[in-house]
Design an enzyme around this catalytic site. Structure first.
Site, PDB file in Angstrom:
ATOM      1  N   LYS A  32     -11.039   4.338 -16.431  1.00 47.37           N
ATOM      2  CA  LYS A  32     -10.582   5.304 -17.427  1.00 47.37           C
ATOM      3  C   LYS A  32     -11.521   5.242 -18.625  1.00 47.37           C
ATOM      4  CE  LYS A  32      -6.930   4.685 -20.293  1.00 47.37           C
ATOM      5  NZ  LYS A  32      -7.345   5.108 -21.632  1.00 47.37           N
ATOM      6  N   ASP A  59      -9.773  10.270 -20.302  1.00 44.76           N
ATOM      7  CA  ASP A  59      -8.523  10.243 -21.068  1.00 44.76           C
ATOM      8  C   ASP A  59      -8.756  10.690 -22.500  1.00 44.76           C
ATOM      9  OD1 ASP A  59      -6.001   9.532 -22.046  1.00 44.76           O
ATOM     10  OD2 ASP A  59      -6.486   7.401 -22.183  1.00 44.76           O
ATOM     11  N   LYS A  61      -6.723  13.182 -23.945  1.00 45.72           N
ATOM     12  CA  LYS A  61      -5.399  13.562 -24.497  1.00 45.72           C
ATOM     13  C   LYS A  61      -5.492  14.786 -25.399  1.00 45.72           C
ATOM     14  CE  LYS A  61      -3.449   8.857 -24.564  1.00 45.72           C
ATOM     15  NZ  LYS A  61      -4.632   7.980 -24.364  1.00 45.72           N
ATOM     16  N   ASP A  64      -3.907  20.828 -28.934  1.00 45.10           N
ATOM     17  CA  ASP A  64      -4.344  21.812 -29.930  1.00 45.10           C
ATOM     18  C   ASP A  64      -3.720  23.153 -29.543  1.00 45.10           C
ATOM     19  OD1 ASP A  64      -5.894  23.228 -31.926  1.00 45.10           O
ATOM     20  OD2 ASP A  64      -7.420  21.666 -31.775  1.00 45.10           O
ATOM     21  N   THR A 119       3.102   4.865 -24.789  1.00 47.56           N
ATOM     22  CA  THR A 119       3.844   3.626 -24.504  1.00 47.56           C
ATOM     23  C   THR A 119       3.883   2.695 -25.718  1.00 47.56           C
ATOM     24  OG1 THR A 119       1.819   2.877 -23.443  1.00 47.56           O
ATOM     25  CG2 THR A 119       3.593   3.552 -22.000  1.00 47.56           C
ATOM     26  N   ARG A 211      -6.744  -4.268 -21.573  1.00 45.45           N
ATOM     27  CA  ARG A 211      -7.036  -5.616 -22.058  1.00 45.45           C
ATOM     28  C   ARG A 211      -6.716  -6.756 -21.096  1.00 45.45           C
ATOM     29  NH1 ARG A 211      -4.329  -3.994 -27.623  1.00 45.45           N
ATOM     30  NH2 ARG A 211      -3.300  -2.657 -26.092  1.00 45.45           N
TER      31      ARG A 211
HETATM   32  O1  C5P Z   1      -5.292  -2.532 -23.137  1.00 41.69           O
HETATM   33  P1  C5P Z   1      -4.139  -1.767 -22.573  1.00 41.69           P
HETATM   34  O2  C5P Z   1      -3.745  -2.225 -21.173  1.00 41.69           O
HETATM   35  O3  C5P Z   1      -2.955  -1.709 -23.516  1.00 41.69           O
HETATM   36  O4  C5P Z   1      -4.715  -0.286 -22.404  1.00 41.69           O
HETATM   37  C1  C5P Z   1      -3.884   0.810 -22.075  1.00 41.69           C
HETATM   38  C2  C5P Z   1      -4.703   2.052 -22.061  1.00 41.69           C
HETATM   39  O5  C5P Z   1      -3.867   3.146 -21.718  1.00 41.69           O
HETATM   40  C3  C5P Z   1      -5.346   2.395 -23.407  1.00 41.69           C
HETATM   41  O6  C5P Z   1      -6.617   2.953 -23.098  1.00 41.69           O
HETATM   42  C4  C5P Z   1      -4.433   3.457 -24.001  1.00 41.69           C
HETATM   43  O7  C5P Z   1      -5.132   4.389 -24.782  1.00 41.69           O
HETATM   44  C5  C5P Z   1      -3.883   4.137 -22.750  1.00 41.69           C
HETATM   45  N1  C5P Z   1      -2.570   4.788 -22.888  1.00 41.69           N
HETATM   46  C6  C5P Z   1      -1.442   4.095 -23.274  1.00 41.69           C
HETATM   47  N2  C5P Z   1      -0.232   4.748 -23.368  1.00 41.69           N
HETATM   48  C7  C5P Z   1      -0.148   6.052 -23.077  1.00 41.69           C
HETATM   49  C8  C5P Z   1      -1.290   6.762 -22.681  1.00 41.69           C
HETATM   50  C9  C5P Z   1      -2.495   6.087 -22.597  1.00 41.69           C
HETATM   51  O8  C5P Z   1      -1.507   2.905 -23.506  1.00 41.69           O
HETATM   52  N3  C5P Z   1       1.051   6.645 -23.099  1.00 41.69           N
END
Ligand code: C5P
Length: 232
Positions: A32, A59, A61, A64, A119, A211
């Site tokens: 991603k 991604d 998002k 607009d 989330t 992460r």
């Molecule tokens: O590091 P981590 O596992 O928290 O990364 C989650 C990824 O998913 C990040 O790139 C974040 O921008 C993305 N994301 C999210 N929640 C959403 C949509 C995308 O955490 N609802």
């Protein structure tokens, strides 16, 4: 539709991303690319990653007015990507416009999914900051049904909501779920989280893991652990 683990490559530069991907000698993970990397490295990063044989979820998002999103999606449709997204909060007509813009003259297009509620957003923040008074599950289901109505392929949601989305929108409607953590790992800024194994039980199609893999001591081992727990 194959289930898969998508690694969130939230790195600040092309160099850092490519040297991270160099660690993977056997597998070609689905990756991603988010705003940070895309804005820093530009579309060139997509070419480089594709050349190496990875599938890409871009991604960005988008959110607009419908006409602007449609035109932006038209640009994205010229890139070799496998999945991209918009915010469902942009309304059904914005999502319809996005789909139109993304679809090529031959009718082909990458998967298009909608973000429901991030989330990182809790029930309390949604009520107080966004003035949305419903229950989180109801808001997510409503946004998912709007995405389905607009003709999108699925939604990004918490794994905790994936079963409800499938029930409301059908089993073929994709659930892409970030907010995944190992049981023994750090939650960080995520709020509504679960483990890869639990995401599998609930029925997510794709888990997005950042992460816990990118900052692991051994990212390849962490990725394999996710794959094993999620796919088996
Ligand atoms: O590091 P981590 O596992 O928290 O990364 C989650 C990824 O998913 C990040 O790139 C974040 O921008 C993305 N994301 C999210 N929640 C959403 C949509 C995308 O955490 N609802």
């Amino acid at each position: 539709m194959g289930k898969d683990v998508i690694i969130a490559c939230d790195f600040p530069s092309m160099e850092k991303t490519l040297s991270f991907l160099d660690l993977f000698r056997e597998e070609k993970p689905f990756v991603k690319i988010g705003m940070e990397l895309f804005y820093a490295a530009g579309p060139e990063i997509l070419k480089k990653i594709k050349e190496r044989g990875h599938r890409i979820f871009l991604d960005l998002k988008l959110h607009d007015i419908p006409n602007t999103v449609k035109s932006a999606m038209k640009v994205l449709s010229s890139y070799d990507i496998d999945m991209t997204n918009v915010h469902a909060g942009g309304t059904v007509s914005m999502m319809e416009a996005a789909l139109e813009g993304l679809t090529g003259p031959d009718g082909k297009r990458p998967l298009l999914i909608a973000v429901t509620q991030l989330t990182s957003t809790s029930q309390e923040r949604m009520e107080q900051d966004l003035l949305i008074r419903g229950k989180m599950e109801d808001v997510v289901m409503h946004y998912a049904m709007n995405a389905k109505k607009a003709g999108l392929d699925g939604v990004v949601c918490s794994p905790l909501e994936a079963a409800g989305v499938k029930e409301a929108c059908g089993s073929g409607f994709l659930t892409v779920t970030p907010g995944v953590r190992f049981a023994d790992g750090d939650i960080g800024d995520q709020v509504r989280v679960t483990t890869p194994a639990r995401a599998k039980e609930i029925g997510s199609d794709y888990i997005v893991v950042g992460r816990p893999v990118t900052r692991a001591e051994d990212p390849v081992e962490a990725y394999r652990r996710c794959m094993k727990d999620f796919i088996g």
